[in-house]
Scaffold this motif. Structure first.
Motif, PDB file in Angstrom:
ATOM      1  N   ARG A   1     -13.294 -70.342  15.026  1.00  0.00           N
ATOM      2  CA  ARG A   1     -11.898 -69.989  15.285  1.00  0.00           C
ATOM      3  C   ARG A   1     -11.769 -68.529  15.713  1.00  0.00           C
ATOM      4  N   VAL A   2     -10.762 -68.297  16.554  1.00  0.00           N
ATOM      5  CA  VAL A   2     -10.382 -66.932  16.911  1.00  0.00           C
ATOM      6  C   VAL A   2      -8.879 -66.772  16.736  1.00  0.00           C
ATOM      7  N   VAL A   3      -8.483 -65.589  16.337  1.00  0.00           N
ATOM      8  CA  VAL A   3      -7.080 -65.188  16.375  1.00  0.00           C
ATOM      9  C   VAL A   3      -6.910 -64.364  17.644  1.00  0.00           C
ATOM     10  N   SER A   4      -5.831 -64.582  18.381  1.00  0.00           N
ATOM     11  CA  SER A   4      -5.650 -63.854  19.636  1.00  0.00           C
ATOM     12  C   SER A   4      -4.249 -63.262  19.728  1.00  0.00           C
ATOM     13  N   VAL A   5      -4.131 -62.249  20.574  1.00  0.00           N
ATOM     14  CA  VAL A   5      -2.839 -61.626  20.847  1.00  0.00           C
ATOM     15  C   VAL A   5      -2.851 -61.153  22.292  1.00  0.00           C
ATOM     16  N   HIS A   6      -1.729 -61.284  22.970  1.00  0.00           N
ATOM     17  CA  HIS A   6      -1.625 -60.905  24.383  1.00  0.00           C
ATOM     18  C   HIS A   6      -1.606 -59.389  24.524  1.00  0.00           C
ATOM     19  N   PHE A   7      -2.241 -58.905  25.580  1.00  0.00           N
ATOM     20  CA  PHE A   7      -2.264 -57.466  25.842  1.00  0.00           C
ATOM     21  C   PHE A   7      -0.851 -56.885  25.941  1.00  0.00           C
ATOM     22  N   ASP A   8       0.066 -57.620  26.564  1.00  0.00           N
ATOM     23  CA  ASP A   8       1.429 -57.111  26.718  1.00  0.00           C
ATOM     24  C   ASP A   8       2.079 -56.842  25.373  1.00  0.00           C
ATOM     25  N   ASP A   9       1.824 -57.708  24.388  1.00  0.00           N
ATOM     26  CA  ASP A   9       2.390 -57.502  23.060  1.00  0.00           C
ATOM     27  C   ASP A   9       1.784 -56.272  22.390  1.00  0.00           C
TER      28      ASP A   9
ATOM     29  N   LEU B   1     -28.939 -61.571  30.622  1.00  0.00           N
ATOM     30  CA  LEU B   1     -29.686 -60.933  29.550  1.00  0.00           C
ATOM     31  C   LEU B   1     -28.811 -60.870  28.309  1.00  0.00           C
ATOM     32  N   ILE B   2     -29.361 -61.322  27.186  1.00  0.00           N
ATOM     33  CA  ILE B   2     -28.606 -61.316  25.933  1.00  0.00           C
ATOM     34  C   ILE B   2     -28.274 -59.884  25.518  1.00  0.00           C
ATOM     35  N   VAL B   3     -27.036 -59.675  25.114  1.00  0.00           N
ATOM     36  CA  VAL B   3     -26.626 -58.414  24.519  1.00  0.00           C
ATOM     37  C   VAL B   3     -26.650 -58.536  22.996  1.00  0.00           C
ATOM     38  N   ARG B   4     -26.050 -59.632  22.494  1.00  0.00           N
ATOM     39  CA  ARG B   4     -25.924 -59.780  21.049  1.00  0.00           C
ATOM     40  C   ARG B   4     -25.408 -61.168  20.690  1.00  0.00           C
ATOM     41  N   PHE B   5     -25.697 -61.601  19.464  1.00  0.00           N
ATOM     42  CA  PHE B   5     -24.990 -62.709  18.834  1.00  0.00           C
ATOM     43  C   PHE B   5     -24.023 -62.096  17.827  1.00  0.00           C
ATOM     44  N   LYS B   6     -22.844 -62.692  17.704  1.00  0.00           N
ATOM     45  CA  LYS B   6     -21.843 -62.133  16.796  1.00  0.00           C
ATOM     46  C   LYS B   6     -21.294 -63.207  15.866  1.00  0.00           C
ATOM     47  N   THR B   7     -21.124 -62.824  14.612  1.00  0.00           N
ATOM     48  CA  THR B   7     -20.433 -63.640  13.618  1.00  0.00           C
ATOM     49  C   THR B   7     -19.242 -62.829  13.121  1.00  0.00           C
ATOM     50  N   PRO B   8     -18.323 -63.463  12.388  1.00  0.00           N
ATOM     51  CA  PRO B   8     -17.146 -62.704  11.933  1.00  0.00           C
ATOM     52  C   PRO B   8     -17.538 -61.484  11.075  1.00  0.00           C
ATOM     53  N   PHE B   9     -16.845 -60.399  11.234  1.00  0.00           N
ATOM     54  CA  PHE B   9     -15.659 -60.234  12.057  1.00  0.00           C
ATOM     55  C   PHE B   9     -16.075 -59.555  13.356  1.00  0.00           C
ATOM     56  N   ALA B  10     -15.591 -60.028  14.497  1.00  0.00           N
ATOM     57  CA  ALA B  10     -15.922 -59.418  15.777  1.00  0.00           C
ATOM     58  C   ALA B  10     -14.691 -59.444  16.680  1.00  0.00           C
ATOM     59  N   VAL B  11     -14.619 -58.471  17.587  1.00  0.00           N
ATOM     60  CA  VAL B  11     -13.468 -58.324  18.486  1.00  0.00           C
ATOM     61  C   VAL B  11     -13.950 -58.398  19.922  1.00  0.00           C
TER      62      VAL B  11
END
Length: 232
Positions: A105-113, A72-82
């Protein structure tokens, strides 16, 4: 996804979305940039995730899956989204599947950081609080409200969300005849009812079937049926 080594682009996105004050300088150096293609799954419900993602270009579809296997669809997202924020806070598996419906494109960061550099920073914690509060309000409200809309509105919104930018013309693999059962699940209806609604919109000249796919013929009329596009 393909990693892009472009620190200047990352800095540009931080400026564009006013994130410079959110992250420490140490965390900024840990950020990575990825390019995705249409149809990629960024994360699937129930899987382990170790990165937080920030959508900076493109569009994604977010949907959930029931224990019976229905989606079931929750949402469509465009920038900015997390994505990954709830999983980061709760230390849980992925809550909703995120699939791309365009290049982007997405920017990502590791949870540990994040845990080592941002846990005690008020700016980052305030950012998370705002994002998660807004997400749960809009998505829970939308999920319950979507069920109250007629199937025609749900289908029109789905088609509009998948349509290409510009003239609104569309060709998408999900709208092939063989995938209509999945689409029916996503918008919360039966296969037969979906077919009846598609036939009605075709007869009205709003969409058309061609070579096993659906195309938008009259974008303005389609928009009139979306009630403001309930999925965005």
């Amino acid at each position: 996804m393909k990693k892009i080594n472009d620190s200047s682009a990352i800095r540009g996105y931080l400026d564009q979305f006013q994130l410079n004050g959110v992250f420490s300088e140490e965390t900024k150096r840990k950020l990575s940039l990825y390019q995705f293609e249409k149809g990629e799954v960024l994360c699937s419900r129930g899987e382990d995730i170790q990165h937080m993602y920030f959508l900076v270009t493109g569009k994604v579809k977010i949907y959930t899956t029931s224990p019976e296997g229905k989606s079931l669809i929750v949402r469509f997202k465009t920038p900015f989204a997390v994505f990954g924020d709830v999983e980061y806070i709760k230390e849980m598996h992925v809550l909703h599947t995120v699939e791309t419906v365009s290049e982007g494109r997405v920017v990502s960061v590791h949870f540990d950081d994040l845990r080592s550099m941002e846990t005690k920073r008020a700016e980052f914690l305030h950012f998370l609080l705002e994002i998660i509060t807004q997400k749960f309000f809009t998505e829970s409200h939308a999920t319950s409200l979507n069920r109250l809309h007629p199937v025609e509105t749900r289908l029109a919104s789905y088609l509009l969300s998948l349509s290409s930018e510009g003239d609104g013309s569309m060709f998408h693999k999900e709208m092939g005849t063989s995938n209509l059962t999945e689409v029916a699940d996503l918008i919360g209806t039966s296969y037969r009812h979906l077919n009846r609604v598609i036939q009605k919109l075709c007869e009205e000249g709003i969409i058309k079937r061609k070579q096993g796919a659906l195309y938008i013929v009259d974008l303005s009329k389609l928009r009139q049926r979306t009630d403001g596009n309930i999925y965005e």
